[in-house]
Design a protein around this motif. Structure first.
Motif, mmCIF file in Angstrom:
data_model
loop_
_atom_site.group_PDB
_atom_site.id
_atom_site.type_symbol
_atom_site.label_atom_id
_atom_site.label_comp_id
_atom_site.label_asym_id
_atom_site.label_seq_id
_atom_site.Cartn_x
_atom_site.Cartn_y
_atom_site.Cartn_z
ATOM 1 N N SER A 40 2.314 4.584 1.033
ATOM 2 C CA SER A 40 1.545 5.563 3.080
ATOM 3 C C SER A 40 2.722 6.760 2.718
ATOM 4 O O SER A 40 3.750 6.887 2.046
ATOM 5 C CB SER A 40 2.361 4.773 4.067
ATOM 6 N N GLY A 52 -12.779 6.097 6.494
ATOM 7 C CA GLY A 52 -12.541 5.020 5.394
ATOM 8 C C GLY A 52 -14.380 4.017 5.669
ATOM 9 O O GLY A 52 -14.368 4.116 6.862
ATOM 10 N N LYS A 80 0.909 -4.033 3.185
ATOM 11 C CA LYS A 80 -0.598 -3.994 3.813
ATOM 12 C C LYS A 80 -0.465 -4.268 5.315
ATOM 13 O O LYS A 80 -0.352 -5.535 5.029
ATOM 14 C CB LYS A 80 -1.427 -4.726 2.525
ATOM 15 N N GLU A 124 -12.800 -2.594 5.920
ATOM 16 C CA GLU A 124 -11.915 -3.211 5.217
ATOM 17 C C GLU A 124 -11.936 -5.109 4.502
ATOM 18 O O GLU A 124 -12.470 -6.401 4.577
ATOM 19 C CB GLU A 124 -10.728 -3.309 4.170
ATOM 20 N N CYS A 149 -5.311 -8.343 8.795
ATOM 21 C CA CYS A 149 -6.273 -7.937 10.345
ATOM 22 C C CYS A 149 -5.973 -8.880 11.432
ATOM 23 O O CYS A 149 -6.470 -10.085 11.007
ATOM 24 C CB CYS A 149 -7.824 -7.548 10.006
ATOM 25 N N MET A 176 0.987 -1.116 0.279
ATOM 26 C CA MET A 176 -0.173 0.150 -0.312
ATOM 27 C C MET A 176 0.797 1.152 0.367
ATOM 28 O O MET A 176 1.675 1.346 0.614
ATOM 29 C CB MET A 176 -0.562 -0.024 1.086
ATOM 30 N N GLU A 211 -2.917 4.411 2.330
ATOM 31 C CA GLU A 211 -4.596 3.736 2.207
ATOM 32 C C GLU A 211 -4.570 2.478 3.407
ATOM 33 O O GLU A 211 -6.154 2.586 2.945
ATOM 34 C CB GLU A 211 -3.980 2.651 0.552
ATOM 35 N N TYR A 212 -4.404 1.949 4.084
ATOM 36 C CA TYR A 212 -4.934 1.247 5.495
ATOM 37 C C TYR A 212 -4.544 1.649 6.551
ATOM 38 O O TYR A 212 -3.255 2.125 6.741
ATOM 39 C CB TYR A 212 -4.652 -0.376 4.977
ATOM 40 N N GLY A 264 -7.877 7.647 -0.696
ATOM 41 C CA GLY A 264 -9.220 6.427 -1.778
ATOM 42 C C GLY A 264 -10.321 7.712 -2.815
ATOM 43 O O GLY A 264 -9.896 8.474 -3.002
ATOM 44 N N LYS A 268 -9.908 1.233 5.051
ATOM 45 C CA LYS A 268 -10.035 1.282 3.490
ATOM 46 C C LYS A 268 -9.839 3.036 3.600
ATOM 47 O O LYS A 268 -10.954 3.509 4.215
ATOM 48 C CB LYS A 268 -10.107 0.603 3.035
#
Ligand SMILES: NC(=O)c1ccc[n+]([C@@H]2O[C@H](COP(=O)([O-])OP(=O)(O)OC[C@H]3O[C@@H](n4cnc5c(N)ncnc54)[C@H](OP(=O)(O)O)[C@@H]3O)[C@@H](O)[C@H]2O)c1
Length: 330
Positions: free
Chosen positions: A3, A67, A22, A70, A25, A1, A97-98, A330, A33
């Motif tokens: 950043s 966001g 990325k 995700e 989780c 991702m 991005e995450y 995003g 996201k």
């Protein structure tokens, strides 16, 4: 991702746009996201090395995001994939991005509100509301002096002062263009605080009575001017040190405080969030209500793409922005 990473302390040039893995989780977390991240002045002080709570290097800046969920960890039950939520993360990581967050960091927001408005209401909105209601305990008909009134916290303080029934609202700003803006947002008096005698103007306008509440993110030696125009039973709240210095009080100033029933206090929004989550919930609900009712309109400033985070920080440092500054991700 993609950043933004900070690997060394320094000016805005230390913000680099790069690829990072990325995050996975984990069972107790929620993976977001990121749609957009809010920029706060504290993000700048963090990489400059002037923020007291230093994040260890390397790190990704960004303390507030909005966001879409995700992924949801196996132990998390209060949110589902696809929900649009906001989050405040004092551990940072939002310029990416995450972002992995804990379920207790989830902030639910109405579907009808646009992402940028929501971001304006998070750290800056909550700070503005709590400065007036919790720290200064504003009462009906009191006057308020708001320093750096054209900024992210400042524009909301101007509007919230009126919504909380302040009488005269004074705002300070460094340029004529900004002073014109703050008058349009509701300031009764726009003061040029680059004039070393600005406090005399305030005293003149108030017929020598001074101000009930002064909210100060600037700090430093201006404490002398501030206290000289603080009224009887006035409250001065220090919540930042844009000048690079904290205020320091002389014995004579302490004596004047005592004999005028005045107070000087500090404010940090993260402390209220940690110790009084109920007060913070009430504040956010009221902010969201006022926005939905059309009574409060956060001023949205420039929007930069994530890759230009350094440009955004440089613009804020150079005092070229007004209102809320956003990074579109995003
Ligand atoms: N204690 C807390 O919990 C808390 C929470 C949120 C924010 N804050 C503090 O509140 C302040 C405002 O934060 P913000 O995110 O809303 O930023 P901001 O107001 O959007 O941007 C900073 C503004 O401050 C003014 N300023 C005055 N002296 C400055 C200087 N030496 N360098 C740069 N700017 C200067 C500038 O306006 P003029 O050109 O008009 O002077 C500038 O536009 C910061 O000090 C921040 O740390 C504290």
């Amino acid at each position: 991702m993609k950043s933004i990473r900070v690997t060394t302390r320094g000016g805005s040039e230390v913000l680099t746009y790069q690829d990072e893995p990325k995050p996975d989780c984990s069972p107790e977390c929620v993976l977001l996201k990121v749609i957009a991240a809010g920029v706060n002045f504290a993000d700048i002080m963090q990489h400059q090395g002037t923020y007291p709570l230093q994040l260890p290097l390397p790190y990704t800046p960004g303390m507030e995001v909005i966001g879409v969920v995700e992924a949801v960890g196996a132990d998390v039950t209060n949110v589902r994939v696809g929900e649009r939520i906001a989050a405040i993360s004092f551990a940072a990581g939002g310029y990416a991005e995450y972002l992995l967050i804990k379920p207790e960091q989830i902030i639910r927001i109405p579907d009808t509100l646009d992402e940028h408005t929501v971001l304006a209401l998070l750290i800056q909105g909550l700070s503005a509301y709590l400065l007036l209601d919790y720290a200064a305990r504003i009462r009906h008909g009191e006057s308020v002096l708001i320093h750096a009134a054209a900024g992210g916290v400042g524009n909301l303080l101007v509007q919230l002062s009126k919504l909380m029934n302040a009488s005269d609202v004074f705002g300070t700003a460094s340029t004529e263009a900004k002073r014109e803006m703050i008058k349009n947002w509701g300031c009764d008096y726009a003061i040029d605080y680059t004039d070393p005698k600005w406090h005399e103007t305030v005293l003149q306008i108030t017929n020598g009575k001074g101000i009930n509440i002064i909210l100060d993110p600037v700090g430093g030696s201006a404490i002398a001017q501030n206290l000289s125009c603080l009224g009887v039973e006035g409250r001065f709240v220090s919540y930042g040190w844009l000048s690079g210095d904290y205020p320091s009080l002389t014995t004579a100033q302490c004596q004047k405080l005592l004999f005028n029933n005045q107070s000087v206090s500090g404010f940090a929004v993260n402390v209220v969030m940690e110790h009084h989550p109920d007060i913070v919930d009430t504040a956010l609900t009221q902010l969201l209500n006022w926005v939905q009712m059309g009574k409060l309109t956060p001023i949205l400033g420039q929007v930069f793409p994530l890759k230009d985070a350094a440009v955004a920080h440089a613009a804020i440092s150079a005092r070229k922005t007004t209102g809320k500054v956003i990074l579109q991700v995003g």
